[in-house]
Design a protein around this motif. Structure first.
Motif, PDB file in Angstrom:
ATOM      1  N   ALA A  14       0.826  -1.221   0.029  1.00 50.49           N
ATOM      2  CA  ALA A  14      -0.008  -0.036  -0.166  1.00 50.49           C
ATOM      3  C   ALA A  14       0.790   1.339   0.151  1.00 50.49           C
ATOM      4  O   ALA A  14       1.878   1.232   0.548  1.00 50.49           O
ATOM      5  N   ASN A  84      -0.084   5.788  -5.050  1.00 51.98           N
ATOM      6  CA  ASN A  84      -0.816   5.714  -3.719  1.00 51.98           C
ATOM      7  C   ASN A  84      -1.843   4.710  -3.830  1.00 51.98           C
ATOM      8  O   ASN A  84      -2.906   4.842  -3.552  1.00 51.98           O
ATOM      9  N   LYS A  86      -3.916   1.297  -3.029  1.00 53.65           N
ATOM     10  CA  LYS A  86      -4.406   0.721  -1.860  1.00 53.65           C
ATOM     11  C   LYS A  86      -4.997  -0.616  -2.091  1.00 53.65           C
ATOM     12  O   LYS A  86      -5.191  -1.212  -3.064  1.00 53.65           O
ATOM     13  N   SER A 129      -1.517  -4.653   2.458  1.00 52.04           N
ATOM     14  CA  SER A 129      -1.507  -3.545   3.510  1.00 52.04           C
ATOM     15  C   SER A 129      -0.361  -3.797   4.289  1.00 52.04           C
ATOM     16  O   SER A 129       0.199  -4.847   4.194  1.00 52.04           O
TER      17      SER A 129
END
Length: 129
Positions: A14, A84, A86, A129
């Motif tokens: 992430a 960026n 996710k 993550s």
């Protein structure tokens, strides 16, 4: 015969970045809309970013400000710069082309997946993550 070939997928953490490429043949970049779609677990294929005539662009709300679609007409290549990233961006990303000509990106975005006649085989993007 139109052929689309994606590359550039992979696994990132992430916050990281990836750039997808789509090499096209037999297709007129200047006249038609091109786009990136994705399938995430449990969801149908949805539009992520579209580029239309005069290089207008349109994005899904979930990726605005993070993803950038662009094209290189000289090399018949479509790109998707993803920053960026996710975990919810994880999925299979497809390059797609429509037969609609001389249309702005916002209009081509409204066509949905049904409006795109040509598809690549997809490339996997995994964000941890």
């Amino acid at each position: 015969q139109v052929q689309l070939q994606e590359s550039g997928g992979g696994s990132v953490q992430a916050g990281g970045s990836l750039r997808l490429s789509c090499a096209a043949s037999g297709y007129n970049f200047d006249r038609n809309c091109l786009g990136w779609f994705r399938e995430t677990p449990g969801t149908e294929r949805e539009g992520v970013a579209i580029i239309g005539t005069s290089r207008t662009t349109s994005y899904a709300d979930s990726v605005k400000g993070r993803f950038t679609i662009s094209q290189d007409n000289a090399n018949n290549t479509l790109y998707l710069q993803m920053n960026n990233l996710k975990p919810e961006d994880t999925g299979i990303y497809y390059c797609a082309a429509t037969t609609v000509q001389y249309a702005a990106a916002w209009y081509c975005f409204t066509l949905g997946r049904e409006g795109y006649a040509y598809w690549g085989q997809g490339t996997q993007v995994t964000v941890s993550s």
